[in-house]
Design a protein around this motif. Structure first.
Motif, PDB file in Angstrom:
ATOM      1  N   LYS A 177      48.107  -6.264  51.071  1.00  0.00           N
ATOM      2  CA  LYS A 177      48.276  -4.939  51.666  1.00  0.00           C
ATOM      3  C   LYS A 177      48.994  -3.974  50.731  1.00  0.00           C
ATOM      4  N   ASN A 234      41.680   5.346  52.752  1.00  0.00           N
ATOM      5  CA  ASN A 234      42.689   6.089  53.531  1.00  0.00           C
ATOM      6  C   ASN A 234      43.540   5.208  54.442  1.00  0.00           C
ATOM      7  N   GLY A 235      43.681   3.946  54.146  1.00  0.00           N
ATOM      8  CA  GLY A 235      44.520   3.067  54.967  1.00  0.00           C
ATOM      9  C   GLY A 235      44.280   1.610  54.628  1.00  0.00           C
ATOM     10  N   ASN A 236      45.148   0.718  55.151  1.00  0.00           N
ATOM     11  CA  ASN A 236      45.003  -0.705  54.813  1.00  0.00           C
ATOM     12  C   ASN A 236      44.731  -1.584  56.026  1.00  0.00           C
ATOM     13  N   ASP A 237      44.184  -1.005  57.094  1.00  0.00           N
ATOM     14  CA  ASP A 237      43.775  -1.807  58.236  1.00  0.00           C
ATOM     15  C   ASP A 237      42.477  -2.532  57.864  1.00  0.00           C
ATOM     16  N   ARG A 240      39.490  -1.395  60.052  1.00  0.00           N
ATOM     17  CA  ARG A 240      39.119   0.009  60.187  1.00  0.00           C
ATOM     18  C   ARG A 240      38.922   0.705  58.842  1.00  0.00           C
ATOM     19  N   ASN A 241      39.605   0.273  57.815  1.00  0.00           N
ATOM     20  CA  ASN A 241      39.614   1.008  56.554  1.00  0.00           C
ATOM     21  C   ASN A 241      38.868   0.325  55.415  1.00  0.00           C
ATOM     22  N   ASP A 273      39.994  12.375  50.068  1.00  0.00           N
ATOM     23  CA  ASP A 273      39.947  10.971  50.502  1.00  0.00           C
ATOM     24  C   ASP A 273      40.454  10.068  49.379  1.00  0.00           C
TER      25      ASP A 273
END
Length: 313
Positions: A177, A234-237, A240-241, A273
């Motif tokens: 992460k 745009n995120g580390n999920d 979802r990302n 982005d």
């Protein structure tokens, strides 16, 4: 009330003036009569040219007004004008210049190109919904004719070049992460890739291509060990990302084991982005990424939404 002068009427006026001048000077000596006839001819010739020039000027301005009215009606934006509004002081031959000055803008159609002053049919470039388009404009036809504008194809136009190739050489990485950083920058045109943070930031809206290859080192183990790495946006999920992912694993082994992995992705990004590579979920004990010449991160702009880049124009 406007008096329309035809060429025949102008010629009649010249003849009348010439005959009157001749009769009035019949009593003068022959040489003086000849000189007076010459002077009268020159004066009448100048006056006729002036009248014709004035007529052509007014016709040119009227043509400009009528063309503007036609374009406005075709765009459901009718305008009104009065012939009396024609500027009598406008020099002859300036209608085209006036047209270009009052409608200058980046063309988005053949109608815009015509409004900008072009009259020769041919292939032109315009701004389409997203990309630059090459079109054939047939100015011999009206703007309402379906064949007035014909699409030829799309043009690969970019407001700025964007492509990079970075590496991380001869080191290990055992964090999850967390964006993987790089220490070697082979090329970074446009400066969108930050090697120290490992994050790529899209400088313009458009479609991008990314690829990543690497090597993972598994320790000795009597059970199966899994490894996952993802291309994040745009995120580390991880649910979802992740826009692309790669997997490697090791089954019961009595010695350390190397495995390679690779992933590619094509993604539409909006300006701003962010894209990076990270390991997920938590690394199991003893598992590390081993960086070598085989580990590299590449990306480049495939196609820019050029209309978004210049939408304010």
């Amino acid at each position: 009330m406007m008096v329309r002068l035809t060429s025949a009427a102008l010629l009649s006026m010249v003849l009348v003036l010439t005959c009157w001048s001749t009769s009035a000077s019949a009593s003068l000596p022959l040489e003086e009569q000849l000189q007076q006839l010459k002077d009268n001819y020159n004066a009448n010739d100048i006056e006729m040219k002036r009248l014709l020039a004035e007529k052509n000027r007014r016709l040119g301005v009227l043509e400009l007004k009528l063309e503007s009215l036609l374009l406005a009606q075709q765009r459901n934006n009718p305008i009104r004008f009065d012939v009396s509004e024609i500027d009598r002081s406008t020099p002859v031959g300036t209608s085209d210049a006036i047209l270009r000055q009052t409608t200058s803008k980046i063309p988005r159609s053949c109608a815009d190109i015509k409004t900008n002053g072009h009259t020769s049919s041919g292939i032109y470039s315009i701004i389409g919904a997203k990309s630059m388009e090459s079109v054939f404009c047939d100015f011999c036809k009206t703007t309402s004719d379906p064949s007035f504008q014909t699409l030829i194809g799309y043009e690969d136009v970019k407001s700025k070049p964007v492509y990079f190739h970075v590496q991380r050489l001869f080191s290990v990485f055992n964090q999850s992460k967390t964006p993987i950083s790089f220490d070697t920058e082979r090329i970074n045109v446009g400066g969108a890739m930050n090697t120290s943070s490992g994050i790529f930031t899209a400088p313009v809206t458009g479609k991008y291509f990314f690829s990543y290859t690497g090597t993972v080192l598994f320790p000795k183990a009597m059970y199966r060990i899994n490894f996952n790495v993802g291309l994040m946006k745009n995120g580390n999920d991880p649910y979802r990302n992740v826009i692309a992912a790669a997997h490697a694993d090791s089954i019961s082994t009595t010695d350390v084991q190397f495995e390679t992995f690779a992933m590619v992705a094509t993604q539409h990004l909006v300006k701003g982005d962010r894209i990076w590579v990270e390991v997920y979920p938590l690394l199991e004990p003893g598992v590390i990424m081993f960086f070598s010449w085989a580990t590299q991160f590449n990306g480049f702009l495939l196609e820019e939404d050029i209309s978004q880049s210049i939408k304010s124009l």
